[in-house]
Each structure stands twice: as C-alpha cells, then as structure tokens.
Write a protein that holds these residues in place. Structure first.
Motif, PDB file in Angstrom:
ATOM      1  N   LYS A 151       0.803  -1.218   0.000  1.00 11.68           N
ATOM      2  CA  LYS A 151       0.000   0.000   0.000  1.00 11.68           C
ATOM      3  C   LYS A 151       0.838   1.270   0.000  1.00 11.68           C
ATOM      4  O   LYS A 151       0.334   2.339  -0.306  1.00 11.68           O
ATOM      5  CB  LYS A 151      -0.956  -0.001   1.171  1.00 11.68           C
ATOM      6  N   MET A 154       0.932   3.955  -2.862  1.00 14.24           N
ATOM      7  CA  MET A 154      -0.086   4.980  -3.082  1.00 14.24           C
ATOM      8  C   MET A 154       0.414   6.371  -2.686  1.00 14.24           C
ATOM      9  O   MET A 154      -0.243   7.366  -2.968  1.00 14.24           O
ATOM     10  CB  MET A 154      -1.348   4.672  -2.274  1.00 14.24           C
ATOM     11  N   VAL A 157       0.233   9.286  -5.161  1.00 15.32           N
ATOM     12  CA  VAL A 157      -1.124   9.696  -5.507  1.00 15.32           C
ATOM     13  C   VAL A 157      -1.682  10.632  -4.427  1.00 15.32           C
ATOM     14  O   VAL A 157      -2.295  11.659  -4.729  1.00 15.32           O
ATOM     15  CB  VAL A 157      -2.025   8.452  -5.679  1.00 15.32           C
ATOM     16  N   PRO A 179      -3.326  12.278 -15.997  1.00 15.68           N
ATOM     17  CA  PRO A 179      -3.847  10.908 -16.152  1.00 15.68           C
ATOM     18  C   PRO A 179      -2.920   9.843 -15.558  1.00 15.68           C
ATOM     19  O   PRO A 179      -3.359   8.731 -15.290  1.00 15.68           O
ATOM     20  CB  PRO A 179      -3.972  10.736 -17.660  1.00 15.68           C
ATOM     21  N   ALA A 181      -1.899   9.660 -12.682  1.00 18.13           N
ATOM     22  CA  ALA A 181      -2.366   9.302 -11.339  1.00 18.13           C
ATOM     23  C   ALA A 181      -3.362   8.151 -11.394  1.00 18.13           C
ATOM     24  O   ALA A 181      -3.319   7.246 -10.558  1.00 18.13           O
ATOM     25  CB  ALA A 181      -2.992  10.517 -10.663  1.00 18.13           C
ATOM     26  N   THR A 182      -4.245   8.188 -12.412  1.00 21.93           N
ATOM     27  CA  THR A 182      -5.217   7.091 -12.542  1.00 21.93           C
ATOM     28  C   THR A 182      -4.501   5.777 -12.825  1.00 21.93           C
ATOM     29  O   THR A 182      -4.765   4.760 -12.167  1.00 21.93           O
ATOM     30  CB  THR A 182      -6.206   7.388 -13.684  1.00 21.93           C
ATOM     31  N   GLY A 185      -2.827   4.576  -9.686  1.00 21.66           N
ATOM     32  CA  GLY A 185      -3.758   3.979  -8.727  1.00 21.66           C
ATOM     33  C   GLY A 185      -4.167   2.585  -9.155  1.00 21.66           C
ATOM     34  O   GLY A 185      -4.192   1.660  -8.349  1.00 21.66           O
ATOM     35  N   ILE A 186      -4.463   2.434 -10.457  1.00 20.60           N
ATOM     36  CA  ILE A 186      -4.867   1.114 -10.953  1.00 20.60           C
ATOM     37  C   ILE A 186      -3.739   0.105 -10.739  1.00 20.60           C
ATOM     38  O   ILE A 186      -3.963  -1.004 -10.280  1.00 20.60           O
ATOM     39  CB  ILE A 186      -5.242   1.207 -12.455  1.00 20.60           C
ATOM     40  N   VAL A 188      -1.355   0.141  -8.467  1.00 20.27           N
ATOM     41  CA  VAL A 188      -1.191  -0.223  -7.055  1.00 20.27           C
ATOM     42  C   VAL A 188      -2.272  -1.207  -6.624  1.00 20.27           C
ATOM     43  O   VAL A 188      -1.997  -2.215  -5.958  1.00 20.27           O
ATOM     44  CB  VAL A 188      -1.216   1.043  -6.172  1.00 20.27           C
ATOM     45  N   ILE A 189      -3.513  -0.935  -7.039  1.00 18.78           N
ATOM     46  CA  ILE A 189      -4.606  -1.831  -6.655  1.00 18.78           C
ATOM     47  C   ILE A 189      -4.391  -3.216  -7.244  1.00 18.78           C
ATOM     48  O   ILE A 189      -4.585  -4.233  -6.571  1.00 18.78           O
ATOM     49  CB  ILE A 189      -5.954  -1.222  -7.090  1.00 18.78           C
ATOM     50  N   ILE A 192      -1.844  -5.076  -5.240  1.00 18.65           N
ATOM     51  CA  ILE A 192      -2.376  -5.553  -3.949  1.00 18.65           C
ATOM     52  C   ILE A 192      -3.225  -6.795  -4.178  1.00 18.65           C
ATOM     53  O   ILE A 192      -3.100  -7.796  -3.460  1.00 18.65           O
ATOM     54  CB  ILE A 192      -3.175  -4.441  -3.242  1.00 18.65           C
ATOM     55  N   PHE A 193      -4.066  -6.761  -5.226  1.00 22.97           N
ATOM     56  CA  PHE A 193      -4.867  -7.943  -5.529  1.00 22.97           C
ATOM     57  C   PHE A 193      -3.966  -9.132  -5.863  1.00 22.97           C
ATOM     58  O   PHE A 193      -4.237 -10.264  -5.459  1.00 22.97           O
ATOM     59  CB  PHE A 193      -5.815  -7.673  -6.700  1.00 22.97           C
TER      60      PHE A 193
END
Ligand SMILES: [Zn+2]
Ligand SMILES: [Zn+2]
Lengths: 209, 203
Positions: A151, A154, A157, A179, A181-182, A185-186, A188-189, A192-193
């Motif tokens: 995490k 992030m 961001v 853009p 940043a988007t 974020g994607i 990083v997520i 994590i998944f």
C-alpha cells in the motif's frame, strides 16, 4: 507447552482446511462446496486458482506500470503555462533542488516498491513452477515484505491530491493532476490484488510431495 | 488433553497449543509466523482507541492540514478538499480511491470495532450480524491507507516549503492522532478472542 506435531504434518495432510477469514480449522470434504462452520465463508484447501490469478494480475500490473510512469502525474502551471511531471521527472526535480531524503522516499515508495513487488511476485511464481528452489523461509519472508509494502506505493497519488488542493491560485500558480495518477492507482490496486491472491502455503506444499 | 489445534495460515503447519495466557504469542515453528496472539485487556483498550478515533475523525478529515500564502493569496488543504480537487480534475477513479482508502475503510474499522467490543461487553454477541460486521472489519484491514497519507502530508510539506510561506494547521495534529488510533486497533483488537466469543455466545 508441548508440541505434539512431530511428523511435520500440515492441516492439508489431515484433511483439514483453514478458514482465511476467522482462522477456524474445519474438516474438508473434497468434491463439494465447503463452508466455515463459524463464519460461514467459503473455505478451500488453498486459494482458488491462486497461481493463475496471481500470474494474470502480476502481468496486468506490469502493463499498468508503463502508463503510470509515462503519463504526467501532475502539471505545474504558472500563468497557464507549464510542463507535465511524471513520477521520475518529479524525483529528478527534487534531486535538482537538493532535497535528497524526500527524493529518496518518493523514489523508493513510488518506483522501487511497485517494481520490486512485481518482480518479487514473478520470482515467487517462477520458483514454484521450476524445480530450482531457494529456501522456503526466505521466500516466505519475501512474500511478507511484498504484502506489507504494497500500500505504500499509493504515496505519490496522495501527495498529488494534497498539492492539487493546496496550490490553487487561479491563473497565477496552479497544480493540476494528470492521467498518470489514474494509471498509478490502478497499478497499485492490481499489485495488492496480485499479492492477496498468492497463497504462501503453496511454497511449503512441495515439501510433502 | 485440553489442547487446541491450530494451523499456521502461511504454511499450513499443524500446531497444538494449551490455552495461552494474555499477552503471549505463539509462533509457527516452521515459518515463524505469529499464529495465535492473546492480547492484554483487549476489549477495554480497543474501546478507548475507538472512542478517541471517532471523536477525532471528522476534525482530522475536514480541518485544514496546512495552508500556504503566495502574493497575498491564501490557500489551505485537508484530506477532504484534496479528494474534491482530484474529483474536479476529472480523475474520478483516483478520487474514489482516496475516499475508499482514507475515509471509508478507517471509519468502517472504528465503528465496527466499537460495536463489536460493546457487544462483547454486553454479552449480546450471538446476533448473526455481529459475524457479518466482523468480517467487514477483517476485509477493511487490507485497504486502509491512512498512514500512507500521513507520509504523503510530510512529503508535500517538504516539496512546498521552499516554494512559499507554508504554515501547518491544527488539522495535522488531529490527523496524526487519527492515524495512531486506527493503527492502534491492529495492536489492541484480539481477532481470535472475538471469534471465540462469537463461537461461545449463547442466545
Ligand atoms: Zn471462518
Ligand atoms: Zn507457519
């Protein structure tokens, strides 16, 4: 306290499965859907399709890593003019202004950590599929670090969000988010998944086989 | 023999343990993961942390964290205005992430921990929705990123401090307290004990 488990048995050997939500051990009947007797969430011996999912998500996050670094994450506008800053150019700017500790933190959190995480997951996945193995303890430790640091990527961001709302002086001086940043974020997520879908127990399973 | 059977959730090793005393930790002999941890005075400590966290929550989110001054113009930022500014920049996904990671999950954790601890104290934990609530708490754990935002605040202070007059506001103290409270939950709340309570609860 005495340890009765002298044979190194795992729960799987005994036909028991661990509920990942409430950590209850339960009897596992193969060939049907099993549910935890305590919290009623579905239980499995190992995460469902752990390796496939982890491969897919890791590759996706590797792909998302490219736009996350190529697109500007924020733009510094003075009198309506300015150039977009990507993550790396932002770090170079910090180095130019001799803010080394902050540059190091941002570099580690937003560049080294996500990349190391993706590479680490790839190493774990490849190590499971090839017979060449290095120590299980080391790989478990590696997995723990990957999970723990996820995490922190992030960070950039959040910094952008703060800067955008703080530096807002109409046309004189303004920071606008980009853009990148988007994409970031994607990414990083996704990492994590990917880390969550990896089942560390698979690292230890080969011992019994 | 009055031993309980546990399995390590990182390597699946079977472990047999007597009842642990409060404040003791049992490690997996194979991978050294902390399998069971009995925490000291868990319920009361968690209640204290939850109350403190909930009181400080809204000031921490809404109060300005810092403000800056350029050419006689003032501007300040908080977590909430940061989210709003990103939303107005048309990065709706990022704004949603900030809302979810820094506002929604912390408050979910605080409220659910509070209700569960009150339920244990009142011995009313047999209701089925307690389980559901505790599962939400468990899921929120992975996605809570307040401490990352805290470091984000520090990084932005350093980035801006040479650029303009930067002053720190009361919000940053509230935010630091909130970060402490939410992270203290990880130390004080004994998940295994709560599950045992839920298990043993009789209507
Ligand atoms: Zn369960
Ligand atoms: Zn273990």
């Amino acid at each position: 306290m005495q340890n009765r488990n002298v044979n190194g048995l795992t729960a799987k050997d005994q036909g028991l499965a661990l509920c990942m939500v409430c950590h209850q051990l339960a009897n596992y009947k193969s060939g049907e859907n099993n549910f935890c007797p305590r919290c009623e969430s579905p239980i499995r011996m190992r995460f469902k399709d752990s390796l496939q999912r982890c491969w897919a998500l890791t590759i996706c996050s590797l792909i998302a890593f490219i736009p996350a670094n190529a697109y500007p994450i924020m733009t510094f506008l003075t009198f309506g003019k300015g150039q977009g800053d990507t993550i790396l150019s932002g770090i170079f700017a910090l180095i130019k202004f001799e803010m080394y500790p902050i540059a190091a933190i941002v570099f580690i959190a937003s560049f080294v950590v996500p990349l190391a995480k993706i590479i680490g997951l790839l190493v774990l996945l490849i190590s499971l599929q090839s017979r060449k193995t290095f120590s299980k303890q080391k790989r478990t430790k590696m997995y723990r670090w990957i999970e723990f640091f996820g995490k922190w990527s992030m960070l950039d961001v959040f910094v952008v969000a703060l800067l955008v709302s703080l530096v807002e002086f109409g046309t004189i001086l303004e920071i606008v988010a980009g853009p990148g940043a988007t994409a970031f974020g994607i990414m990083v997520i996704l990492t994590i998944f990917a880390a969550n879908s990896f089942d560390p127990r698979l690292l230890w399973d080969e011992e019994s086989n | 023999m009055n031993q309980t059977q546990y399995a390590c959730n990182e390597c699946d090793y079977l472990i047999y343990l007597d009842a642990l005393e409060e404040g003791h930790v049992a490690c997996c002999p194979r991978c050294h993961h902390h399998v069971v941890e009995r925490k000291l005075n868990s319920i009361n400590r968690t209640l204290a942390v939850c109350f403190a966290g909930l009181i400080i929550f809204f000031p921490a989110i809404l109060q300005p964290l810092m403000s800056m001054r350029i050419l006689g113009l003032d501007s300040s930022a908080s977590l909430f205005t940061g989210m709003k500014a990103i939303w107005q920049n048309d990065l709706h996904f990022v704004a949603a992430c900030i809302f979810f990671f820094c506002i929604f999950t912390p408050i979910t954790k605080l409220i659910s921990a509070l209700i569960i601890c009150l339920g244990v104290k009142a011995k009313k934990i047999h209701h089925a929705w307690f389980k559901q609530l505790f599962m939400y708490y468990h899921k929120a754990d992975t996605w809570e990123m307040l401490e990352v935002f805290m470091i984000g605040i520090l990084v932005s202070i350093f980035k801006l401090k040479d650029l303009a007059d930067l002053s720190l506001n009361i919000g940053i103290i509230c935010f630091a307290v909130l970060v402490l409270c939410v992270n203290a939950l990880k130390i004080t709340l004994d998940k295994a004990m709560i599950w045992d309570e839920i298990d043993n609860a009789k209507p």
